[in-house]
Design a protein around this motif. Structure first.
Motif, PDB file in Angstrom:
ATOM      1  N   PHE A   1      75.797  36.368  31.142  1.00 20.02           N
ATOM      2  CA  PHE A   1      76.623  35.235  31.595  1.00 20.02           C
ATOM      3  C   PHE A   1      76.109  34.582  32.881  1.00 20.02           C
ATOM      4  CE2 PHE A   1      80.486  37.605  29.591  1.00 20.02           C
ATOM      5  CZ  PHE A   1      80.101  37.186  28.324  1.00 20.02           C
TER       6      PHE A   1
ATOM      7  N   TYR B   1      92.299  38.744  38.911  1.00 21.79           N
ATOM      8  CA  TYR B   1      92.618  38.860  37.486  1.00 21.79           C
ATOM      9  C   TYR B   1      93.079  40.292  37.283  1.00 21.79           C
ATOM     10  CZ  TYR B   1      92.026  39.012  32.404  1.00 21.79           C
ATOM     11  OH  TYR B   1      92.244  39.150  31.045  1.00 21.79           O
TER      12      TYR B   1
ATOM     13  N   GLU C   1      84.469  40.810  25.758  1.00 17.23           N
ATOM     14  CA  GLU C   1      85.374  39.701  25.422  1.00 17.23           C
ATOM     15  C   GLU C   1      86.401  39.431  26.522  1.00 17.23           C
ATOM     16  OE1 GLU C   1      85.033  40.968  21.360  1.00 17.23           O
ATOM     17  OE2 GLU C   1      83.348  40.083  22.443  1.00 17.23           O
ATOM     18  N   GLU C   2      87.014  40.519  26.989  1.00 18.08           N
ATOM     19  CA  GLU C   2      88.038  40.304  28.016  1.00 18.08           C
ATOM     20  C   GLU C   2      87.394  39.886  29.335  1.00 18.08           C
ATOM     21  OE1 GLU C   2      91.111  43.274  28.704  1.00 18.08           O
ATOM     22  OE2 GLU C   2      92.237  41.813  29.897  1.00 18.08           O
TER      23      GLU C   2
ATOM     24  N   GLN D   1      84.831  37.966  29.563  1.00 16.06           N
ATOM     25  CA  GLN D   1      84.603  36.534  29.400  1.00 16.06           C
ATOM     26  C   GLN D   1      85.900  35.743  29.611  1.00 16.06           C
ATOM     27  OE1 GLN D   1      82.737  35.581  25.651  1.00 16.06           O
ATOM     28  NE2 GLN D   1      81.611  33.911  26.629  1.00 16.06           N
ATOM     29  N   LYS D   2      86.998  36.313  29.106  1.00 16.68           N
ATOM     30  CA  LYS D   2      88.299  35.673  29.293  1.00 16.68           C
ATOM     31  C   LYS D   2      88.642  35.592  30.784  1.00 16.68           C
ATOM     32  CE  LYS D   2      93.131  36.502  28.425  1.00 16.68           C
ATOM     33  NZ  LYS D   2      94.039  37.609  28.110  1.00 16.68           N
TER      34      LYS D   2
ATOM     35  N   LEU E   1      86.554  35.446  33.262  1.00 17.52           N
ATOM     36  CA  LEU E   1      85.695  34.424  33.881  1.00 17.52           C
ATOM     37  C   LEU E   1      86.211  33.017  33.549  1.00 17.52           C
ATOM     38  CD1 LEU E   1      82.114  35.890  33.218  1.00 17.52           C
ATOM     39  CD2 LEU E   1      83.464  36.045  35.309  1.00 17.52           C
ATOM     40  N   LYS E   2      86.684  32.842  32.326  1.00 13.98           N
ATOM     41  CA  LYS E   2      87.225  31.538  31.919  1.00 13.98           C
ATOM     42  C   LYS E   2      88.472  31.197  32.717  1.00 13.98           C
ATOM     43  CE  LYS E   2      87.243  29.515  27.665  1.00 13.98           C
ATOM     44  NZ  LYS E   2      87.320  29.437  26.190  1.00 13.98           N
ATOM     45  N   THR E   3      89.340  32.188  32.855  1.00 10.82           N
ATOM     46  CA  THR E   3      90.565  31.989  33.640  1.00 10.82           C
ATOM     47  C   THR E   3      90.197  31.599  35.064  1.00 10.82           C
ATOM     48  OG1 THR E   3      91.480  33.804  32.351  1.00 10.82           O
ATOM     49  CG2 THR E   3      92.772  33.079  34.221  1.00 10.82           C
ATOM     50  N   TYR E   4      89.217  32.296  35.606  1.00  9.90           N
ATOM     51  CA  TYR E   4      88.759  32.006  36.967  1.00  9.90           C
ATOM     52  C   TYR E   4      88.282  30.554  37.072  1.00  9.90           C
ATOM     53  CZ  TYR E   4      85.712  31.518  40.930  1.00  9.90           C
ATOM     54  OH  TYR E   4      85.124  31.034  42.055  1.00  9.90           O
ATOM     55  N   ALA E   5      87.529  30.118  36.069  1.00 12.67           N
ATOM     56  CA  ALA E   5      86.948  28.771  36.106  1.00 12.67           C
ATOM     57  C   ALA E   5      88.027  27.685  36.146  1.00 12.67           C
ATOM     58  CB  ALA E   5      86.033  28.558  34.900  1.00 12.67           C
ATOM     59  N   GLU E   6      89.222  28.031  35.676  1.00 13.92           N
ATOM     60  CA  GLU E   6      90.317  27.046  35.658  1.00 13.92           C
ATOM     61  C   GLU E   6      91.172  27.073  36.930  1.00 13.92           C
ATOM     62  OE1 GLU E   6      92.175  28.274  32.054  1.00 13.92           O
ATOM     63  OE2 GLU E   6      90.545  27.437  30.837  1.00 13.92           O
TER      64      GLU E   6
END
Ligand code: IPE
Ligand code: MG
Length: 228
Positions: free
Chosen positions: A36, A187, A199-200, A202-203, A205-210
């Motif tokens: 990533f 998180y 998977e989690e 990545q989730k 990291l996605k949450t962080y990006a928002e």
């Protein structure tokens, strides 16, 4: 990396089996960081308070660190991982100290991913040793600033964490990077560490990006009115 003990208990296994499963998961997460493009990963492996656990568990955790270095160092090197140690080395067994130093020295040219291993680490202990060293260096009081303090911590040269992930649902900081975490995003997940897979991650990291990081200021103009 919390929840190893409960992960094992749930399966009727000894706690150390949970710690072993935890190290297996660490391999997955390190690989995912490389994939990533994460540049810094800090893992909280053994705290200055963990000495208070039963002797068998403490010895087991020491042995696991030793085994991980023996087994994984080559692959970590090949992946371009630089290992750093955060914490007090002098309280570990001499052969383990040597192993840690060897791992740090043989990976110091790598830069793809920096993995900080917090082992025998405590945030308060880190701040105390920083103050002691500043006094020994004769730093004048007026020169003490947040930037200077940062340079005296075990994490000198490492940026403050953007995101801290705490597994197993506990809602506390537990003496982890207490200075550096001032503006980190969190998180928290109920998942036990051995089950916290790619998977989690990545989730998370996605949450962080928002997230909208304001650092105590107000929202950027384009967001005004939406969540200021
Ligand atoms: C791992 O999880 C953390 C370490 C100190 C290595 P724990 O051992 O704290 O697991 P739980 O909290 O008992 O489930
Ligand atoms: Mg725990």
């Amino acid at each position: 990396m919390d929840g190893n003990g409960r992960w094992a208990l749930k399966r009727g296994l000894p706690r150390l089996a949970g710690h072993k499963a935890g190290t297996e998961n660490l391999r997955r997460i390190i690989r995912a960081c490389v994939e990533f493009g994460v540049k810094y990963l800090t893992i909280y492996a053994f705290s200055t308070e963990n000495w208070g656990r039963p002797r068998e568990e403490v010895n087991g955790l020491m042995r696991i660190l030793e085994d991980v270095i023996d087994r994984e160092l080559q692959e970590l090197k090949d992946q371009g991982v630089q290992l750093r140690h955060l914490g007090r080395l002098d309280q570990l067994a001499p052969n383990l100290q040597e192993k840690v130093l060897f791992a740090v020295q043989t990976t110091e040219q790598n830069s793809r991913l920096i993995v900080n291993v917090a082992f025998n680490y405590g945030g308060r202990d880190e701040i105390v040793q920083a103050i002691q060293q500043m006094i020994r260096d004769g730093v004048p009081a007026a020169e003490v600033s947040p930037e200077l303090v940062s340079r005296y911590l075990y994490t000198a040269g490492v940026p403050d964490p953007d995101l801290i992930i705490r597994t197993s649902g506990e809602l506390r900081i537990s003496n982890f990077l207490i200075w550096q975490a001032a503006y980190s995003e969190w998180y928290v997940t109920p998942t036990f560490w051995p089950d916290f897979g790619k998977e989690e991650f990545q989730k998370a990291l996605k949450t962080y990006a928002e997230r909208d990081r304001r650092y105590g200021k107000v929202a950027a103009p384009e967001y005004e009115g939406s969540n200021g």
